[in-house]
Motif scaffolding. Structure first.
Motif: not given
Length: 433
Positions: A219, A227, A259, A302, A305-306
């Motif tokens: 992340p 995120r 986000h 995803e 990256r979170a």
């Protein structure tokens, strides 16, 4: 009183010992098309007897999504896909086509040179369980038939309640499983209590993962913002509106640092496939991104990256009976979870260790949880990530061998006992009957 005479039968010639075989019936986008497909794959891997093979006979949905090539599968899982057939006769023809699915599956086994009477065990999801399937399997196979039960829907989830055909079929299958299934695999302890109370030997198996199939998390730094990701089909289960209301309730500076990525629906589908409406999205265009339906690889990217995956469910009956498969997926990806406790999640997610546990399922609970997440620094987050990956091993399919295979094949020793899968202390099996 004379003795009863018997005739000696000729001793049959011994055949070479065959690999023990377990049969799984499915009607999904197997193996990675959706959460149900992934459940079937990992259950197949844990249900395979030592030295044996699990045969997955899959009736691919007739929606044009069937892939052109056979997917790669582990060597101990063999896929037999039922052939495409044009179904005529309107609704009645389609109904009959579905009802004779077990006969088509058994016929496919025979064509593949497999004798149904020599199977070590059979299991299938609740959605395929009906009187016709029960009768066909009871007549042909001579082994335990196990039904995998993942949920128990509530009437309040459906606007038309008992007038919803899907809900009626689900409740009918649920009723039959409690009375006709030889064994039941339940995804939660709530379901376990229900089926044990009806005399069904029951094994609790939460959603499973393959921990080796996830890359290391990567992340951005928390100084660049928080995120979040939600991945799945929200439907009437997951409260996305409450989540967005919690984001909207943050102070403006904090809100600008958050986000949320929503994978599984696009913005146009939000009103029909979730509890969101246009009012929920007001002033949040910069905070929310809809990806629509994306392949599993994109979902894993995803998660990688979170900082947190998010899940809010009300303390309703369906939430206690089910177990969200997105939680083990997130843990295996090293992505801590921000959620409220429902079902058996309390056993796996400790506040401040594998994630942030909300006080409840309201918007204010979400807001306070997000404020806590925004106060984390990178070292604290990485400690959570490591704890999440460690906890994920409780869900790895390897930890459930041979517990699941013994249960499905009837090789387990008795009932009323408890056991823990290897390398997953605190994950228990209970059988009743």
């Amino acid at each position: 009183m004379g003795k009863t005479s018997t005739m000696r039968q000729p001793t049959p010639a011994l055949r070479p010992a065959a690999r023990p075989q377990v049969l799984a019936l499915a009607a999904y986008r197997f193996p990675h098309g959706d959460a149900l497909s992934n459940r079937l794959l990992q259950l197949a891997r844990s249900a395979t007897p030592p030295g044996g093979v699990t045969l997955v006979v899959n009736d691919w949905p007739e929606d044009g999504s069937r892939p052109p090539a056979v997917p790669d599968l582990p060597p101990d899982v063999r896929l037999i896909t039922l052939p495409r057939r044009r179904v005529g006769g309107g609704r009645l023809g389609r109904w009959l086509h579905v009802r004779v699915r077990p006969l088509r599956a058994l016929n496919a086994l025979r064509r593949a040179g497999i004798r149904p009477g020599e199977l070590a065990g059979v299991y299938l999801p609740l959605g395929l369980w009906n009187l016709f399937t029960w009768a066909a399997l009871r007549t042909v196979v001579r082994c335990p038939v196990t039904v995998d039960v993942l949920e128990r829907h509530d009437r309040a989830q459906f606007p038309r309640g008992w007038l919803t055909p899907y809900f009626v079929r689900h409740r009918w299958a649920f009723f039959l499983a409690g009375r006709l299934a030889v064994r039941v695999i339940a995804i939660s302890e709530t379901l376990e209590r229900h089926f044990v109370g009806r005399g069904r030997p029951t094994l609790v198996v939460p959603p499973q993962v393959d921990c080796t199939g996830y890359d290391d998390p990567a992340p951005p730094a928390l100084d660049d913002g928080l995120r979040l990701v939600y991945a799945g089909s929200a439907g009437a289960k997951d409260q996305l509106a409450v989540l967005l209301e919690g984001i909207h309730g943050l102070a403006p500076d904090d809100r600008a640092r958050v986000h949320l990525v929503i994978a599984g629906i696009d913005r146009e589908q939000a009103g029909s496939l979730s509890d969101l409406d246009e009012a929920d999205l007001t002033d949040l265009d910069e905070q929310v991104t809809f990806l629509g339906r994306v392949p599993r690889d994109r979902v894993l990217a995803e998660l990688r990256r979170a900082h947190f995956s998010v899940l809010v469910r009300p303390p309703a009956g369906y939430a206690q009976a089910g177990f969200p498969s997105k939680v083990p997926e997130s843990l295996a990806a090293g992505c801590p979870v921000l959620l409220n406790h429902t079902s058996d999640l309390r056993r796996y997610i400790v506040d401040g260790r594998e994630g942030i546990v909300l006080d409840g399922s309201g918007a204010e609970d979400v807001r306070r949880g997000l404020e806590r997440a925004l106060l984390l620094d990178d070292p604290a987050w990485w400690a959570m990530s490591r704890a999440a990956r460690e906890r994920a091993h409780c869900f790895d399919y390897r930890a459930w061998r041979p517990v699941v295979s013994d249960f499905v094949t009837g090789a387990g020793r008795g009932t009323g006992r408890s056991a823990s899968p290897a390398s997953s202390a605190g994950v228990s099996r209970r059988s009743g009957g």
